[in-house]
Design a protein around this motif. Structure first.
Motif, mmCIF file in Angstrom:
data_model
loop_
_atom_site.group_PDB
_atom_site.id
_atom_site.type_symbol
_atom_site.label_atom_id
_atom_site.label_comp_id
_atom_site.label_asym_id
_atom_site.label_seq_id
_atom_site.Cartn_x
_atom_site.Cartn_y
_atom_site.Cartn_z
ATOM 1 N N ILE A 53 40.653 40.379 35.650
ATOM 2 C CA ILE A 53 41.749 39.894 34.824
ATOM 3 C C ILE A 53 41.178 39.014 33.711
ATOM 4 N N PRO A 54 41.569 39.231 32.462
ATOM 5 C CA PRO A 54 41.069 38.378 31.374
ATOM 6 C C PRO A 54 41.389 36.905 31.650
ATOM 7 N N LEU A 55 40.470 36.021 31.283
ATOM 8 C CA LEU A 55 40.676 34.593 31.503
ATOM 9 C C LEU A 55 41.786 34.076 30.599
ATOM 10 N N PRO A 56 42.571 33.118 31.086
ATOM 11 C CA PRO A 56 43.629 32.539 30.252
ATOM 12 C C PRO A 56 43.044 31.831 29.029
ATOM 13 N N ASP A 57 43.825 31.786 27.972
ATOM 14 C CA ASP A 57 43.406 31.097 26.755
ATOM 15 C C ASP A 57 43.449 29.592 26.973
ATOM 16 N N ALA A 58 42.434 28.905 26.477
ATOM 17 C CA ALA A 58 42.343 27.456 26.689
ATOM 18 C C ALA A 58 43.361 26.681 25.856
ATOM 19 N N ASP A 59 43.898 27.294 24.830
ATOM 20 C CA ASP A 59 44.788 26.584 23.917
ATOM 21 C C ASP A 59 46.226 27.094 23.935
ATOM 22 N N THR A 60 46.416 28.358 24.268
ATOM 23 C CA THR A 60 47.756 28.952 24.241
ATOM 24 C C THR A 60 48.295 29.070 25.660
ATOM 25 N N PRO A 61 49.360 28.329 25.982
ATOM 26 C CA PRO A 61 49.871 28.371 27.354
ATOM 27 C C PRO A 61 50.524 29.706 27.683
ATOM 28 N N LEU A 62 50.464 30.070 28.945
ATOM 29 C CA LEU A 62 51.180 31.242 29.435
ATOM 30 C C LEU A 62 52.670 30.959 29.470
ATOM 31 N N THR A 63 53.477 31.952 29.124
ATOM 32 C CA THR A 63 54.912 31.819 29.347
ATOM 33 C C THR A 63 55.176 31.974 30.842
ATOM 34 N N TRP A 64 56.375 31.631 31.275
ATOM 35 C CA TRP A 64 56.700 31.804 32.685
ATOM 36 C C TRP A 64 56.554 33.263 33.118
ATOM 37 N N ASP A 65 57.009 34.183 32.269
ATOM 38 C CA ASP A 65 56.889 35.609 32.616
ATOM 39 C C ASP A 65 55.429 36.015 32.734
ATOM 40 N N GLU A 66 54.603 35.540 31.818
ATOM 41 C CA GLU A 66 53.174 35.863 31.867
ATOM 42 C C GLU A 66 52.525 35.240 33.099
ATOM 43 N N PHE A 67 52.912 34.004 33.390
ATOM 44 C CA PHE A 67 52.364 33.322 34.563
ATOM 45 C C PHE A 67 52.725 34.077 35.838
ATOM 46 N N THR A 68 53.983 34.506 35.952
ATOM 47 C CA THR A 68 54.416 35.255 37.131
ATOM 48 C C THR A 68 53.612 36.543 37.263
ATOM 49 N N ALA A 69 53.431 37.243 36.156
ATOM 50 C CA ALA A 69 52.704 38.517 36.196
ATOM 51 C C ALA A 69 51.265 38.328 36.665
ATOM 52 N N VAL A 70 50.600 37.303 36.154
ATOM 53 C CA VAL A 70 49.210 37.063 36.541
ATOM 54 C C VAL A 70 49.112 36.633 38.000
ATOM 55 N N THR A 71 50.027 35.760 38.444
ATOM 56 C CA THR A 71 49.969 35.315 39.839
ATOM 57 C C THR A 71 50.221 36.477 40.796
ATOM 58 N N LYS A 72 51.023 37.440 40.373
ATOM 59 C CA LYS A 72 51.229 38.632 41.208
ATOM 60 C C LYS A 72 49.941 39.442 41.337
ATOM 61 N N GLN A 73 49.209 39.553 40.233
ATOM 62 C CA GLN A 73 47.940 40.274 40.261
ATOM 63 C C GLN A 73 46.919 39.589 41.170
ATOM 64 N N LEU A 74 46.972 38.269 41.183
ATOM 65 C CA LEU A 74 45.995 37.503 41.974
ATOM 66 C C LEU A 74 46.353 37.441 43.453
ATOM 67 N N THR A 75 47.605 37.686 43.792
ATOM 68 C CA THR A 75 48.040 37.601 45.189
ATOM 69 C C THR A 75 47.640 38.898 45.898
ATOM 70 N N GLN A 76 46.672 38.785 46.802
ATOM 71 C CA GLN A 76 46.051 39.985 47.360
ATOM 72 C C GLN A 76 45.690 39.829 48.840
ATOM 73 N N ASP A 77 45.575 40.984 49.495
ATOM 74 C CA ASP A 77 44.946 41.101 50.806
ATOM 75 C C ASP A 77 43.535 41.591 50.534
ATOM 76 N N THR A 78 42.602 40.657 50.427
ATOM 77 C CA THR A 78 41.258 41.020 49.958
ATOM 78 C C THR A 78 40.405 41.716 51.004
ATOM 79 N N ASN A 79 40.749 41.537 52.276
ATOM 80 C CA ASN A 79 39.911 42.155 53.321
ATOM 81 C C ASN A 79 40.569 43.357 53.990
ATOM 82 N N GLY A 80 41.754 43.743 53.507
ATOM 83 C CA GLY A 80 42.403 44.946 53.995
ATOM 84 C C GLY A 80 42.939 44.897 55.409
ATOM 85 N N ASP A 81 43.222 43.682 55.914
ATOM 86 C CA ASP A 81 43.734 43.589 57.285
ATOM 87 C C ASP A 81 45.261 43.566 57.341
ATOM 88 N N GLY A 82 45.888 43.773 56.194
ATOM 89 C CA GLY A 82 47.341 43.805 56.168
ATOM 90 C C GLY A 82 48.006 42.464 55.991
#
Length: 444
Positions: free
Chosen positions: A171-200
């Motif tokens: 995922i591209p790193l967030p911009d240091a000067d331009t804040p994420l909107t709430w919609d953008e923040f929600t979208a990125v947090t969804k991408q980051l929320t993961q089952d990384t080891n595949g155990d369900g």
């Protein structure tokens, strides 16, 4: 600072406080006949070491003996109140902005304006205005009028993210000067929320925020607030405030991007952030020494923004006040100013990693020269200089009205009550408490 994570203090410091009640605190002469002051504060061993070095120099320069009395953060308020009750007030001591009005009214702290403005070596334009204004009080409103303490520090409450997690997820790193909107923040947090080891089972989350310390940024950036301008009306029952609180709760209940209540019982979000399981998490300057030891790279960005499009957060602070009962107000005020603004004393505290510099020129140099994380230290300074606000309770006579908001907020956070319904229900109770506080302060 006013956060729940407190540094551990050596047991010997606890014994020193006991001596406070036995030996007294008012300035006077020591055994050698040298003038003696007492300085009471709370903090870490690193802060004690920094203050000890700074005060040793002050003692040499002013032929004075300063007795250092240190407590834990948890015990400080109780110990100070006990000293006040016993008429053993330290000559110089820490104070939070929320206590200024009460301590002025009861004659505990001294107006030090004449000492500050009369100090020929002090350039107030080189001290963060937010820090000084946090201890101004004109008898009606905080933030203006006489100075009743000098800032020990300013604590910009910034927003951090796990760079390593972003890179692993592609995922591209967030911009240091331009804040994420709430919609953008929600979208990125969804991408980051993961089952990384595949155990369900999820083992990585986009974020995990504490409503008491993190709601402010969302409310303010959405155009809401706790109080009107003259601080006589509680304004939490507005659409802007309700939308922000609902968004905050929905991150858990609708979007599923925070650890569940069960997950949090196993390991709280701070611990999960420290383990590298949380994508976004708040960061204050006081966190930096601890975060240096993390096993992942991290940095700062502005807080996500609501309908105003403007990022917002709070800036904490502690002050260094002078007792009204000190026997040597000149020297006590000099110590307060010295600990707040002397370049050598400031450097000791900055080197200890416990705060950003109070002096603006030193802070600008620190941003460019310090090799310690985070890379985007400028975000700390932008908060202090441009958009950081005081916590709402720090501008009123008491915090009871403010605390009331959080006492029964859990059903909203659990998705069992809407934010709008709760705020409509709690506003009258908060208003009653604010009216009481203003009456006690003599503000009508």
């Amino acid at each position: 600072m006013t956060k729940s994570r407190k540094p551990v203090i050596a047991a010997a410091a606890m014994l020193a406080v006991g001596g406070l009640m036995l030996s007294g605190c008012a300035g006077g002469s020591g055994d050698s006949g040298t003038e003696q002051l007492t300085f009471m504060f709370r903090g870490s061993d690193a802060e004690k070491a920094a203050y000890t070095a700074a005060i040793e120099q002050f003692e040499k320069d002013n032929d004075v003996d300063v007795k250092i009395i240190m407590t834990t953060a948890d015990e400080y308020s109780t110990k100070l109140k006990a000293a006040i009750t016993g008429k053993q007030v330290p000559d110089v001591f820490y104070i939070d902005p929320g206590s200024v009005q009460a301590y002025v009214k009861t004659g505990i702290i001294k107006d030090i304006t004449e000492y500050v403005e009369g100090d020929k070596d002090l350039d107030l334009d080189n001290v963060w205005q937010y820090g000084v204004d946090s201890y101004r009080f004109d008898g009606k409103l905080m933030g203006q009028g006489a100075i009743y303490a000098m800032p020990k520090d300013v604590g910009p409450f910034s927003f951090g993210y796990n760079k390593t997690m972003f890179e692993k997820a592609g995922i591209p790193l967030p911009d240091a000067d331009t804040p994420l909107t709430w919609d953008e923040f929600t979208a990125v947090t969804k991408q980051l929320t993961q089952d990384t080891n595949g155990d369900g089972t999820l083992d990585q989350w986009g974020t995990g925020l504490n409503v008491v310390w993190n709601l402010q940024a969302f409310v303010w950036s959405n155009g809401g607030d706790w109080l009107n301008k003259d601080r006589t009306k509680v304004t939490v029952d507005t659409p802007e405030f309700a939308e922000a609180l609902q968004y905050f709760a929905d991150l858990t209940n609708v979007e599923g991007v925070t650890p569940s209540a069960t997950d949090a019982q196993t390991l709280d979000t701070y611990q999960r952030w420290m383990k590298g399981e949380i994508g976004f998490f708040p960061v204050g300057p006081w966190d930096v020494p601890t975060y240096e030891k993390l096993d992942f790279d991290w940095d700062l960005i502005p807080w996500p923004v609501g309908s105003t499009g403007e990022t917002a957060t709070w800036t904490g602070t502690l002050g260094i006040a002078v007792s009204e009962s000190t026997k040597d107000p000149d020297m006590a005020a000099k110590l307060s100013i010295y600990l707040s603004t002397d370049p050598t004393a400031q450097q000791s505290l900055v080197d200890a990693g416990v705060q950003i510099p109070n002096l603006i020129d030193m802070a600008n140099e620190w941003v460019t020269s310090s090799t310690l994380p985070p890379d985007n230290k400028q975000e700390f300074l932008d908060i202090v200089q441009d958009y950081g606000r005081a916590l709402p309770a720090n501008t009123t006579y008491s915090a009871e009205w403010y605390d009331e908001l959080f006492k029964n907020i859990q059903p909203v956070l659990d998705g069992k009550q809407t934010a709008a319904d709760y705020l409509k229900e709690v506003q009258p109770r908060m208003q009653e408490m604010l009216d009481k506080a203003n009456a006690e302060a003599g503000i009508g």
